[in-house]
Motif scaffolding. Structure first.
Motif, PDB file in Angstrom:
ATOM      1  N   PHE A 172       0.834  -1.213   0.000  1.00 36.79           N
ATOM      2  CA  PHE A 172       0.000   0.000   0.000  1.00 36.79           C
ATOM      3  C   PHE A 172       0.866   1.260   0.000  1.00 36.79           C
ATOM      4  O   PHE A 172       0.535   2.245  -0.675  1.00 36.79           O
ATOM      5  N   GLU A 176       0.948   4.132  -2.967  1.00 38.77           N
ATOM      6  CA  GLU A 176       0.794   5.572  -2.711  1.00 38.77           C
ATOM      7  C   GLU A 176       1.884   6.373  -3.424  1.00 38.77           C
ATOM      8  O   GLU A 176       1.616   7.404  -4.044  1.00 38.77           O
ATOM      9  N   LYS A 187      -4.052   8.011  -2.179  1.00 40.38           N
ATOM     10  CA  LYS A 187      -4.880   6.829  -1.882  1.00 40.38           C
ATOM     11  C   LYS A 187      -5.733   6.399  -3.080  1.00 40.38           C
ATOM     12  O   LYS A 187      -6.681   5.636  -2.934  1.00 40.38           O
ATOM     13  N   GLU A 190      -6.464   2.634  -3.537  1.00 40.36           N
ATOM     14  CA  GLU A 190      -6.856   1.828  -2.371  1.00 40.36           C
ATOM     15  C   GLU A 190      -8.202   1.125  -2.551  1.00 40.36           C
ATOM     16  O   GLU A 190      -8.383  -0.024  -2.153  1.00 40.36           O
ATOM     17  N   LYS A 194     -10.229  -3.676  -1.804  1.00 36.57           N
ATOM     18  CA  LYS A 194     -11.071  -4.023  -0.651  1.00 36.57           C
ATOM     19  C   LYS A 194     -11.225  -5.532  -0.508  1.00 36.57           C
ATOM     20  O   LYS A 194     -11.179  -6.074   0.581  1.00 36.57           O
TER      21      LYS A 194
END
Length: 351
Positions: A172, A176, A187, A190, A194
């Motif tokens: 992550f 970014e 983000k 992102e 999920k």
């Protein structure tokens, strides 16, 4: 000289040359500005973003140091994977992959329809993971894939789960930095992760009697978003250099991770960044181990160039595609030899 089974033999043009040149140009990037400072230093982070962008554009590959993953955890996991592979074939096959559930142990993977000189053990990051039943675009049914439970070594599963948390954290952070380097919000990516379909793989490349004929993994590009690779000190990874299309070995750097931009980032960036071909060679004397973490979005993610990067001067270069359908198609085509090339992102390229 002992020759290998013809199933492993590469076409003449794809056989390794074992050049003595090493890819010294692959950038090594220090991530300490985001991992080792209580108060962020904006100028250091800006410089880091530029470095990441340049590496993605020029190489599609880079190494990261000071990445925040504890070395002791990686060492314990590497040792556990060696113990797993040291078992008898009969024991390993108790957690074998099959055509229905593509996680677990197997030693018959094909890349570009040539068998790879390796054995692997795959585990999903999310257990269970939701995926399409098949690659038919008109069929909305989904199924659950789940992980097998290796009994040996006894602490293997717990170590893997601990390591996966570190990989997700690093992935992550890298996403970014890549987003910022493209000029979009940090983000931005992102939401796609999920219900991720990410997985971790343990590779063992045994010594090969004919390393000039076979490859540990044939030439390929990774289909997902990002790959984070831990490799031992034996070496074998080769990257196709963009400037001259030559295969160059990547020298192992202690405690570094090798990162490669994959197909999805190529599409999201509308070809600003390119997913680069790579492969793994083998040798006659030493076994080699590596642990790639494949960071993939949720199965229902629609993959297309980011709207923020599209305009009249830079129109969209790809038709949208569903990640889950693509993923399922690719995984099943790797399981056994096919009559045609497996699915590639250029199938979705607009004229």
């Amino acid at each position: 000289m002992v020759e290998v089974d013809p199933a492993f033999v590469q076409e003449q043009e794809h056989r390794p040359k074992f050049s003595i040149i090493e890819a010294k140009g692959i950038p090594e990037i220090d991530l300490s500005p985001i991992f080792h400072h209580d108060v962020p230093n904006p100028s250091a982070i800006d410089a880091l973003v530029k470095e990441i962008g340049s590496a993605c554009k020029e190489w599609g590959f880079f190494q990261v140091t000071n990445h925040g993953v504890p070395l002791s955890l990686r060492q314990r996991l590497e040792e556990a994977s060696r113990l797993f592979f040291a078992q008898s074939l009969e024991e390993k096959k108790k957690v074998a992959r099959d055509e229905i559930n593509p996680t677990g142990y197997y030693d018959t993977e094909h890349t570009k329809n040539v068998r790879d000189w390796k054995e692997v053990f795959d585990l999903l990051v999310k257990d269970p993971t939701l995926v399409p039943l098949n690659s038919d675009e008109h069929d909305d049914r989904v199924i659950q894939w789940s992980n097998p439970s290796p009994q040996y070594p006894s602490h293997f599963r717990a170590l893997i789960e601990e390591y996966i948390k570190e990989m997700e954290k690093l992935a992550f952070k890298l996403l970014e930095l890549i987003a910022l380097s493209l000029g979009v919000e940090a983000k931005r990516f992102e939401e796609f992760f999920k219900d991720q379909t990410s997985f971790i793989r343990f590779n063992r490349y045994p010594p090969c009697p004919s390393p000039h004929l076979a490859l540990g993994v044939g030439r390929h590009k990774d289909a997902g978003a990002l790959t984070i690779l831990a490799q031992d000190d034996v070496g074998g990874l080769e990257v196709k250099r963009k400037t001259d299309q030559e295969w160059v070995p990547v020298k192992p750097t202690q405690d570094a991770y090798i990162i490669n931009v994959c197909d999805i980032i190529q599409v999201w960036s509308n070809d600003a960044y390119e997913s680069v071909e790579h492969r793994a060679t083998v040798n006659t004397e030493k076994e080699r181990f590596s642990i790639p973490f494949f960071f993939n979005p949720g199965h229902d993610a629609e993959i297309k160039p980011l709207e923020e990067l599209i305009n009249k001067q830079n129109p969209s270069k790809y038709m949208p595609y569903k990640w889950g359908k693509f993923f399922v198609h690719r995984l099943h085509s790797n399981f056994k030899k096919q009559d045609v090339e497996n699915l590639q992102i250029y199938y979705y390229k607009l004229p």
